[in-house]
Design a protein around this motif. Structure first.
Motif, PDB file in Angstrom:
ATOM      1  N   UNK A  22       0.827  -1.206   0.000  1.00 34.20           N
ATOM      2  CA  UNK A  22       0.000   0.000   0.000  1.00 34.20           C
ATOM      3  C   UNK A  22       0.862   1.258   0.000  1.00 34.20           C
ATOM      4  N   UNK A  23       1.975   1.218   0.740  1.00 33.04           N
ATOM      5  CA  UNK A  23       2.904   2.355   0.720  1.00 33.04           C
ATOM      6  C   UNK A  23       3.455   2.580  -0.681  1.00 33.04           C
ATOM      7  N   UNK A  28       3.513   5.651  -5.822  1.00 34.00           N
ATOM      8  CA  UNK A  28       3.322   5.696  -7.267  1.00 34.00           C
ATOM      9  C   UNK A  28       2.306   6.771  -7.644  1.00 34.00           C
ATOM     10  N   UNK A  29       1.182   6.810  -6.925  1.00 32.27           N
ATOM     11  CA  UNK A  29       0.148   7.791  -7.234  1.00 32.27           C
ATOM     12  C   UNK A  29       0.669   9.207  -7.032  1.00 32.27           C
ATOM     13  N   UNK A  30       1.377   9.432  -5.924  1.00 30.02           N
ATOM     14  CA  UNK A  30       1.893  10.774  -5.638  1.00 30.02           C
ATOM     15  C   UNK A  30       2.917  11.208  -6.670  1.00 30.02           C
ATOM     16  N   UNK A  31       3.742  10.262  -7.120  1.00 31.38           N
ATOM     17  CA  UNK A  31       4.723  10.605  -8.155  1.00 31.38           C
ATOM     18  C   UNK A  31       4.026  10.955  -9.469  1.00 31.38           C
ATOM     19  N   UNK A  36       4.998  14.471  -4.686  1.00 29.83           N
ATOM     20  CA  UNK A  36       6.143  13.837  -4.020  1.00 29.83           C
ATOM     21  C   UNK A  36       6.540  14.543  -2.737  1.00 29.83           C
ATOM     22  N   UNK A  37       6.345  15.862  -2.682  1.00 29.07           N
ATOM     23  CA  UNK A  37       6.773  16.628  -1.511  1.00 29.07           C
ATOM     24  C   UNK A  37       5.697  16.540  -0.440  1.00 29.07           C
ATOM     25  N   UNK A  38       6.015  15.907   0.647  1.00 22.50           N
ATOM     26  CA  UNK A  38       5.058  15.716   1.734  1.00 22.50           C
ATOM     27  C   UNK A  38       5.128  16.869   2.727  1.00 22.50           C
ATOM     28  N   UNK A  39       3.993  17.417   3.157  1.00 27.29           N
ATOM     29  CA  UNK A  39       4.015  18.529   4.104  1.00 27.29           C
ATOM     30  C   UNK A  39       4.253  18.106   5.539  1.00 27.29           C
ATOM     31  N   UNK A  40       4.217  16.815   5.813  1.00 28.86           N
ATOM     32  CA  UNK A  40       4.445  16.352   7.181  1.00 28.86           C
ATOM     33  C   UNK A  40       3.198  16.378   8.044  1.00 28.86           C
ATOM     34  N   UNK A  41       2.068  16.687   7.478  1.00 30.76           N
ATOM     35  CA  UNK A  41       0.810  16.722   8.210  1.00 30.76           C
ATOM     36  C   UNK A  41      -0.336  16.611   7.241  1.00 30.76           C
TER      37      UNK A  41
END
Length: 314
Positions: A22-23, A28-31, A36-41
């Motif tokens: 699942x990760x 894959x979807x985010x790319x 790709x850049x996660x805000x951390x929240x």
């Protein structure tokens, strides 16, 4: 049990490999979508929090009927002030999330976005007295339009059409102010609770009454005048969807009906396309209508079928 074995592995569901896969699917979807850049929240507004906000706003608008059961009139203002402060601060957070995500997915909201969100929420707060008066007209329209209604309190507490309209009045303001996602969440909360599907973009005039309500659908670009009454399973929908040269659907094009003042639309009627139902008209039950009708029309299945036979209905 061997303490070196994780609970997930010990459960027998092969969760470690499922979680890992699942990760990988999320990555894959985010790319693919530039996430790709996660805000951390949390990046998007919360449906749960929006539900709590709308419930609080309804209580603040109608404290003695939709507020807490132990509220007394002498403490109404205290309750309203406290409730609005909490609800508006929560709304500010959700608005910032939507604006930030719309500006640049995966990036925390900037100070400018925070200022924009605060302006929108302040304008919404200032509009609440007018919104309360508008809803009073909707409640009175329901009371006057339904012989089974014994009081305005019964209407406000029990009628699904009023629940849907309260949500819509709030949602439409936010939609018009530039928060379409929050508005759509509010609309879908009402849809889930009542079976009434009103897009927050629909423009609805005063003293609007939906009787019974289940199965009502009102599209994004529908325009409804004053003192309009509709019954269950009515659709104000689109006849066709325009697309661009690449085949992509065009968004926001006027494609739903215009219903003028003092129109009654009975159960099961389907009205499609950018047509106009003239003021004071009555549309009978189960009518399928794709053409405009002049003011004062009385449209039934029988006369529509006659017009089809004469080749006069588009």
């Amino acid at each position: 049990m061997d303490q070196r074995v994780s609970p997930a592995a010990a459960s027998g569901w092969k969760l470690e490999s499922i979680v890992r896969d699942l990760r990988a699917a999320r990555r894959e979807w985010r790319a693919q979508h530039g996430r790709d850049r996660e805000p951390g929240g949390r990046e998007l507004p919360s449906r749960q929090i929006m539900g709590e906000i709308v419930e609080a706003l309804a209580g603040a608008l109608f404290p003695m009927r939709l507020g807490p059961p132990d509220l007394r009139q002498e403490s109404e203002d205290l309750y309203v002030g406290h409730t609005l402060d909490a609800a508006l601060n929560a709304l500010l957070q959700q608005a910032s999330l939507e604006l930030g995500h719309a500006a640049q997915p995966g990036v925390r909201p900037s100070q400018e976005i925070e200022r924009q969100a605060r302006r929108i929420v302040q304008d919404f707060a200032l509009a609440l007295p007018a919104l309360r008066r508008l809803l009073d007209g909707d409640v009175m329209a329901a009371y006057r339009g339904d012989p089974a209604a014994r009081s305005v309190d019964e209407v406000l507490l029990c009628y699904p059409g009023i629940i849907a309209v309260i949500h819509h009045r709030i949602a439409h303001h936010l939609y018009s102010a530039g928060l379409p996602l929050l508005a759509r969440i509010i609309a879908e909360l009402a849809h889930s609770a009542t079976g009434i599907d009103i897009h927050p973009g629909a423009r609805i005039g005063s003293s609007f009454f939906i009787d019974h309500g289940t199965g009502v659908v009102i599209g994004e670009t529908a325009v409804i005048g004053e003192r309009v009454r509709i019954y269950q399973a009515v659709t104000l929908g689109a006849k066709r969807f325009e697309s661009d040269e690449t085949g992509q659907l065009l968004k926001g094009q006027p494609r739903h009906p215009i219903v003028e003042d003092d129109v009654v639309i009975y159960a099961g009627a389907t009205i499609l396309g950018r047509i106009t139902i003239g003021a004071g008209s009555t549309i009978g039950g189960n009518v399928w209508l794709t053409r405009s009708v002049p003011p004062g029309s009385n449209v039934s299945q029988a006369n529509v079928q006659n017009q089809v036979g004469n080749g006069s209905v588009s």
